[in-house]
Design a protein around this motif. Structure first.
Motif, mmCIF file in Angstrom:
data_model
loop_
_atom_site.group_PDB
_atom_site.id
_atom_site.type_symbol
_atom_site.label_atom_id
_atom_site.label_comp_id
_atom_site.label_asym_id
_atom_site.label_seq_id
_atom_site.Cartn_x
_atom_site.Cartn_y
_atom_site.Cartn_z
ATOM 1 N N UNK A 64 0.861 -1.185 0.000
ATOM 2 C CA UNK A 64 0.000 0.000 0.000
ATOM 3 C C UNK A 64 0.897 1.234 0.000
ATOM 4 N N UNK A 65 0.850 2.045 -1.065
ATOM 5 C CA UNK A 65 1.730 3.222 -1.120
ATOM 6 C C UNK A 65 1.517 4.212 0.025
ATOM 7 N N UNK A 66 0.366 4.141 0.702
ATOM 8 C CA UNK A 66 0.102 5.060 1.816
ATOM 9 C C UNK A 66 0.496 4.479 3.168
ATOM 10 N N UNK A 67 0.977 3.246 3.193
ATOM 11 C CA UNK A 67 1.345 2.596 4.450
ATOM 12 C C UNK A 67 2.729 3.030 4.916
ATOM 13 N N UNK A 68 2.880 3.346 6.193
ATOM 14 C CA UNK A 68 4.218 3.671 6.693
ATOM 15 C C UNK A 68 5.153 2.456 6.689
ATOM 16 N N UNK A 69 4.604 1.272 6.493
ATOM 17 C CA UNK A 69 5.402 0.042 6.479
ATOM 18 C C UNK A 69 5.618 -0.511 5.074
ATOM 19 N N UNK A 70 5.406 0.314 4.062
ATOM 20 C CA UNK A 70 5.532 -0.137 2.678
ATOM 21 C C UNK A 70 6.994 -0.327 2.295
ATOM 22 N N UNK A 71 7.193 -1.136 1.256
ATOM 23 C CA UNK A 71 8.530 -1.255 0.671
ATOM 24 C C UNK A 71 8.732 -0.064 -0.257
ATOM 25 N N UNK A 72 9.966 0.364 -0.472
ATOM 26 C CA UNK A 72 10.212 1.552 -1.307
ATOM 27 C C UNK A 72 9.655 1.429 -2.725
ATOM 28 N N UNK A 73 9.568 0.220 -3.239
ATOM 29 C CA UNK A 73 9.070 0.010 -4.596
ATOM 30 C C UNK A 73 7.564 0.217 -4.721
ATOM 31 N N UNK A 74 6.860 0.263 -3.610
ATOM 32 C CA UNK A 74 5.399 0.431 -3.621
ATOM 33 C C UNK A 74 5.052 1.902 -3.797
ATOM 34 N N UNK A 75 5.000 2.301 -5.049
ATOM 35 C CA UNK A 75 4.708 3.694 -5.369
ATOM 36 C C UNK A 75 3.378 3.763 -6.117
ATOM 37 N N UNK A 76 2.675 4.875 -6.009
ATOM 38 C CA UNK A 76 1.407 5.007 -6.723
ATOM 39 C C UNK A 76 1.588 4.758 -8.226
ATOM 40 N N UNK A 77 0.684 3.997 -8.779
ATOM 41 C CA UNK A 77 0.712 3.730 -10.214
ATOM 42 C C UNK A 77 1.551 2.543 -10.640
ATOM 43 N N UNK A 78 2.341 1.984 -9.739
ATOM 44 C CA UNK A 78 3.162 0.824 -10.098
ATOM 45 C C UNK A 78 2.271 -0.399 -10.307
ATOM 46 N N UNK A 79 2.514 -1.128 -11.391
ATOM 47 C CA UNK A 79 1.802 -2.378 -11.617
ATOM 48 C C UNK A 79 2.453 -3.457 -10.763
ATOM 49 N N UNK A 80 1.642 -4.131 -9.948
ATOM 50 C CA UNK A 80 2.112 -5.212 -9.088
ATOM 51 C C UNK A 80 1.539 -6.523 -9.620
ATOM 52 N N UNK A 81 2.422 -7.480 -9.863
ATOM 53 C CA UNK A 81 2.001 -8.809 -10.321
ATOM 54 C C UNK A 81 2.347 -9.804 -9.227
ATOM 55 N N UNK A 82 1.328 -10.413 -8.662
ATOM 56 C CA UNK A 82 1.509 -11.365 -7.560
ATOM 57 C C UNK A 82 1.556 -12.778 -8.123
ATOM 58 N N UNK A 83 2.536 -13.553 -7.661
ATOM 59 C CA UNK A 83 2.620 -14.960 -8.027
ATOM 60 C C UNK A 83 2.660 -15.827 -6.780
ATOM 61 N N UNK A 84 1.931 -16.923 -6.852
ATOM 62 C CA UNK A 84 2.000 -17.961 -5.828
ATOM 63 C C UNK A 84 2.332 -19.263 -6.563
ATOM 64 N N UNK A 85 2.176 -20.376 -5.923
ATOM 65 C CA UNK A 85 2.569 -21.637 -6.549
ATOM 66 C C UNK A 85 1.697 -21.978 -7.756
ATOM 67 N N UNK A 86 0.352 -21.869 -7.611
ATOM 68 C CA UNK A 86 -0.534 -22.312 -8.689
ATOM 69 C C UNK A 86 -1.499 -21.243 -9.199
ATOM 70 N N UNK A 87 -1.482 -20.060 -8.619
ATOM 71 C CA UNK A 87 -2.343 -19.003 -9.119
ATOM 72 C C UNK A 87 -3.694 -18.898 -8.452
#
Length: 130
Positions: A64-87
């Protein structure tokens, strides 16, 4: 249809899911690839190149770009693609991120589809974010 199947269908209804190849191409073009697999799954299947490893239990707080605990890469507008084992869990995670306003999706078939497509793995240590 079970309750979890209804939940999954609802989550996927709001996603533009990607094939493994599309996810790979999007990551090469700057999308943020996020791996939510367990350490045991990653050890067995291998690491994804350029992916951030974020435990599912803290995913929303880290992306969450508004979270104080976010990673630096979490910026507004960034496309995030989540992967798990099988989808499956990645669809639920992406829908949760979208509810926060994050541009998120997942990869159809997860890392198993990535491997079946012959896409590259990363031999070095994973970029684990806690």
């Amino acid at each position: 249809m079970s309750g979890v199947d209804r939940l999954l269908a609802s989550a996927r209804a709001g996603l533009q899911r990607l094939t493994a190849q599309e996810a790979h191409d999007a990551a090469k073009a700057g999308a943020l690839l996020v791996d939510t697999r367990t350490a045991a799954q990653r050890s067995h299947q291998g690491e994804l190149p350029g992916a951030l490893v974020i435990d599912r239990t803290v995913l929303e707080w880290r992306l969450d770009p508004t979270s104080p605990n976010r990673v630096p890469e979490a910026v507004p507008g960034a496309l995030v693609i989540v992967l798990c084992r099988q989808g499956y869990s990645s669809s639920l995670a992406a829908a949760s991120l979208r509810a926060l306003g994050v541009d998120a999706t997942d990869a159809i078939g997860g890392v198993e589809a990535w491997l079946s497509a012959g896409l590259p793995l990363h031999g070095g240590p994973a970029d684990v974010r806690e």
